[in-house]
Design a protein around this motif. Sequence first.
Motif, mmCIF file in Angstrom:
data_model
loop_
_atom_site.group_PDB
_atom_site.id
_atom_site.type_symbol
_atom_site.label_atom_id
_atom_site.label_comp_id
_atom_site.label_asym_id
_atom_site.label_seq_id
_atom_site.Cartn_x
_atom_site.Cartn_y
_atom_site.Cartn_z
ATOM 1 N N GLU A 1 8.177 1.158 -6.046
ATOM 2 C CA GLU A 1 7.782 0.257 -4.870
ATOM 3 C C GLU A 1 8.357 -1.269 -5.339
ATOM 4 O O GLU A 1 9.093 -1.702 -4.496
ATOM 5 C CB GLU A 1 6.381 0.338 -4.872
ATOM 6 C CG GLU A 1 5.914 -0.754 -4.065
ATOM 7 C CD GLU A 1 5.618 -0.430 -2.618
ATOM 8 O OE1 GLU A 1 4.768 0.661 -2.481
ATOM 9 O OE2 GLU A 1 6.107 -1.001 -1.703
ATOM 10 N N SER B 1 9.356 3.527 3.577
ATOM 11 C CA SER B 1 8.884 2.075 3.937
ATOM 12 C C SER B 1 10.003 1.168 3.818
ATOM 13 O O SER B 1 10.016 0.061 4.666
ATOM 14 C CB SER B 1 7.625 1.396 3.411
ATOM 15 O OG SER B 1 6.823 2.427 3.149
ATOM 16 N N HIS B 2 10.862 1.194 2.621
ATOM 17 C CA HIS B 2 11.682 -0.018 2.339
ATOM 18 C C HIS B 2 13.020 0.292 2.586
ATOM 19 O O HIS B 2 13.871 -0.632 2.512
ATOM 20 C CB HIS B 2 11.393 -0.372 0.938
ATOM 21 C CG HIS B 2 10.168 -0.889 0.697
ATOM 22 N ND1 HIS B 2 9.483 -2.059 1.257
ATOM 23 C CD2 HIS B 2 9.177 -0.317 -0.068
ATOM 24 C CE1 HIS B 2 8.270 -2.160 0.512
ATOM 25 N NE2 HIS B 2 8.152 -1.154 -0.100
ATOM 26 N N CYS B 3 13.493 1.311 2.779
ATOM 27 C CA CYS B 3 14.802 1.562 2.748
ATOM 28 C C CYS B 3 15.236 2.110 4.272
ATOM 29 O O CYS B 3 15.846 3.334 4.306
ATOM 30 C CB CYS B 3 15.351 2.555 1.737
ATOM 31 S SG CYS B 3 14.743 2.186 0.159
ATOM 32 N N LYS C 1 16.588 -3.764 0.159
ATOM 33 C CA LYS C 1 16.479 -3.366 1.454
ATOM 34 C C LYS C 1 18.031 -2.727 2.011
ATOM 35 O O LYS C 1 17.844 -2.015 3.052
ATOM 36 C CB LYS C 1 16.134 -4.402 2.222
ATOM 37 C CG LYS C 1 14.755 -4.994 1.981
ATOM 38 C CD LYS C 1 13.627 -4.191 2.541
ATOM 39 C CE LYS C 1 12.150 -4.934 2.250
ATOM 40 N NZ LYS C 1 11.222 -4.118 2.789
ATOM 41 N N ALA D 1 7.029 4.934 -0.325
ATOM 42 C CA ALA D 1 7.784 3.779 -0.541
ATOM 43 C C ALA D 1 9.408 3.524 -0.075
ATOM 44 O O ALA D 1 9.706 2.633 0.405
ATOM 45 C CB ALA D 1 7.745 3.128 -2.170
ATOM 46 N N LEU E 1 12.369 -1.110 -5.099
ATOM 47 C CA LEU E 1 12.679 -0.781 -3.578
ATOM 48 C C LEU E 1 12.388 -1.948 -2.471
ATOM 49 O O LEU E 1 13.141 -2.363 -1.805
ATOM 50 C CB LEU E 1 12.210 0.605 -2.893
ATOM 51 C CG LEU E 1 12.738 1.840 -3.706
ATOM 52 C CD1 LEU E 1 12.159 3.076 -2.938
ATOM 53 C CD2 LEU E 1 14.190 1.742 -3.608
ATOM 54 N N SER E 2 11.341 -2.661 -2.736
ATOM 55 C CA SER E 2 10.619 -3.477 -1.634
ATOM 56 C C SER E 2 11.783 -4.872 -2.054
ATOM 57 O O SER E 2 11.779 -5.775 -1.076
ATOM 58 C CB SER E 2 9.510 -4.046 -2.130
ATOM 59 O OG SER E 2 9.495 -4.497 -3.538
ATOM 60 N N ARG E 3 12.610 -4.752 -3.120
ATOM 61 C CA ARG E 3 13.355 -5.678 -2.803
ATOM 62 C C ARG E 3 15.048 -5.505 -2.754
ATOM 63 O O ARG E 3 15.910 -6.090 -2.888
ATOM 64 C CB ARG E 3 13.797 -6.373 -4.461
ATOM 65 C CG ARG E 3 12.493 -7.082 -4.944
ATOM 66 C CD ARG E 3 12.399 -7.377 -6.334
ATOM 67 N NE ARG E 3 11.194 -8.134 -6.609
ATOM 68 C CZ ARG E 3 10.051 -8.056 -6.971
ATOM 69 N NH1 ARG E 3 9.526 -6.864 -6.762
ATOM 70 N NH2 ARG E 3 9.219 -8.926 -6.909
#
Lengths: 294, 583
Positions: free
Chosen positions: B321, B349-351, B328, B346, B324-326
């Motif tokens: 997470e 949500s992020h990709c 995009k 995750a 991945l949150s960084r």
Amino acid sequence: MSVSIKEHDYIGLSEANMEKQAYEMIYNNKDLNLKATELRLGLPGSESPEREVVVHGGAIKIMMAGAKRGFSDAINGGSRKWAYAGDGGQEVGSVKHSGQETDVSVSPVPALPERKTQVSAKPNRQISSPAPKQQVVGWPPIRSFRKNTMAVSQTKNEEEGDQKMGSGCLYVKVSMDGAPYLRKVDLEIYSCYLDLSSALEKMFSCFTIGQYGSHGVRTREGLSESRLMDLLHGSEYVLTYEDKDGDWMLVGDVPWDMFIASCKRMRIMKSSDAIGLAPRAMEKCRNRTEADNE
Amino acid sequence: MDPAATGVTVAGTGADPAKTTMFPEEFLKRTFSLINSDKDRNSVSLVCKDWYNVERMSRRHVSIRNCYSVSPEIVTARFPAIRSVTLKGKPRFSDFNLVPDDWGADVQPWLNVFATAYPFLEELRLKRMAVSDESLEFLALNFDDFKALSMLSCEGFSTLGLEAIATHCKNLTELDIQENGIDDLGGDWLSYFPENLTSLEVLNFSTLTSEVSFDALESLVSRCKSLRVLKVNRKINLEQLGKLLVLAPQLIELGTGTFLEELVSGSVNGLENAFSKCGNLVTLSSFWDATLLHLPVVYPVCGNLTFLNLSYANIGPDELEQILSRSKRLVRLWVVDTVGDKGLEAVGSHCPLLEELRVFPVDPFDQQLGVTDSGLVAVSKGCPKLHYILYFCQRMTNAAVITVAQNCPNFTHFRLCIMNPSEPDYLTNEPMDEAFGAIVKTCTKLQRLSVSGLLTDLAFEYIGRYAKNLETLSVAFAGDSDLGMEYVMRGCPKLKRVEIRDCPFGDSALLSGLTQYESMRSLWMSDCNVTMDGCKKLAEEMSWLNVEVIKDEGGDDRLANKVYVYRTVAGPRKDAPPFVVTL
């Protein structure tokens, strides 16, 4: 981290109805009739299972689907070779044929908690833990490099910061005063203090500026000791370790076997900080030796 | 106007011979030189004799996807000006130990012919070939212009061969060695690159296990200013990686070493700084032994990443997470199933731009859950552009896969591996037929399919009926009868490669593919119900096929336990070992 489970408990066939029983037989015998090709061990004369093609028209019930080759054999209770996986962590590449008809149950070990909850969710499955994982050649389809790498990673993670005896790896952390990072060494791969000290010298040589001499195999009651010398700074480094009791001792004071049995981590410290270690170490050694002799 | 150009009627037009269309050869040459795709060139060469000739004289790259389908003499006779060769050898199942050692696919016979026919050869890309140290040395000594060597899943060589390459290839731009059965004798092969070699652009030795000389590596990286791909092995630690990054901030792809050390904070800052200067990095891989302790050093570059390969990093959902949150912009992501379903949520949500996901198992023989159906669904919900999936799991449901097909109708590659052979839908206990049925019905562009789980002939009926663009099919522990395979062989017109193991398909199924085998590259069947008689029959019917049986020790002589069938213009193999019988 997931821990590899080597053996699984198997709860034998229940007295449930034929359908469930048949299902279990498929589930547990699913790999029995594989004529697995033994590439490396070359088992001659392994019996190939009868290849009966079972075709059903119309509505196909899963139990009678015959999706497994030789399903009819299973139902008829034909003798099957039971391919049993001894070591879950082994590289796939061998299939072990027991050669004799083995009973389906294996030595009991605690079942995996996850599987227990699954049982309640799936009433058809009477088993509370999976049958021993059979190793089939080349399955699942993963390349050797990945398999080998993952196996090593698993071991390393399990031993992070801990000692593990007899597993083939004995990683302990080594820090050096003034160095930007710690290193880890596997004590199992060395057979004596000399090997260890030269390995450590190589590892930490980048942190000592200028030449340093390799040190003295100074024997003290048959043991050897090593020192890292930083001539430019004119200070001496000594190798110390923390033992099981939490005491810091000079490396080299106790017999090698005792050392690797009790070493939790090592520290290369300036000898000025190490004053007072030696006598205690000797004392401990003496005490231990006395205790062993009783 | 080139006097040599003959007026040739363009095929199929039925034009009046008097009205011939003439293209000057020079014109054709120039035009064709712009065509790089093999497929296009193949089409072009079929138009007419002239075009065939111009095309073949101008082709620079040839891809031989089955080294036994053609001989080096035939290739060099047709294409005299080749500079780049891709050569693939063993059947894919050799990666999983299903093909005995010494089966073949030796690269040396090819090199022998190339030495005279293509002395200006620049690139050689090998996959599943047998390569010896002697061959590597031969390559290094006989091709003065040699620039790029790539070996994937090859075996038979050692670091000695690499020493030869490093020593003699003065113009080397690429050395890419991946997942090979290499005898890693250690030594210092990197140090063999001469001081004046500055041309290296790609260096990948990530899967070599022994230590390399860091000084040699550092010096190499420092003087090769065009280096854009650097993938080091596990023996390189973080501190060393930092030094390398400082020397090569222009890198586009980086494979890290190990993350095992505990750096003191000063060094961590230095490393983060080094990463932040790498503005061109779009691919990151390896991450051996990575934990949340030092993963953050890569955060500065995450925003630019399009391919993140964490498939050697046993990280959990939280670590994933964080990264991945960084990240995009990710298009391709490879992970280990230690990230669990939570990690896959995750991903969802992020990709949003994700097109490819591969989830590998950390321990295929451990029954603990890893990822399941819910993880797959979560990804499909969040990543509508997903078209490539490779998913290893312990359990799956039909409903989940049906949902996935609806969420991602653009699958071109769907490879699902339920690791227990013949595992049914774990909720309903039904076969997984409907799951794959949904995939082939909805995903009309599907080119590659790997099936698993409990499957009846119905699954194959679906495949035969709907998977009209299917080119590669992998089947294991599935089907009820010959019908299953027959559905596929009769229904899928574009099949190129079919590999089947442990299925109840027999001679009738084998022979049902008669019309297909001519246009297929190869068929592999092992541990099925095929007999020697069936194979002989196939061989009789189709003379341009090589029907090879790999004999087992002590097996039943009537059974053909491992069958490899492929089209060829080179006739039966001349180098077949004794256990390979060509019928």
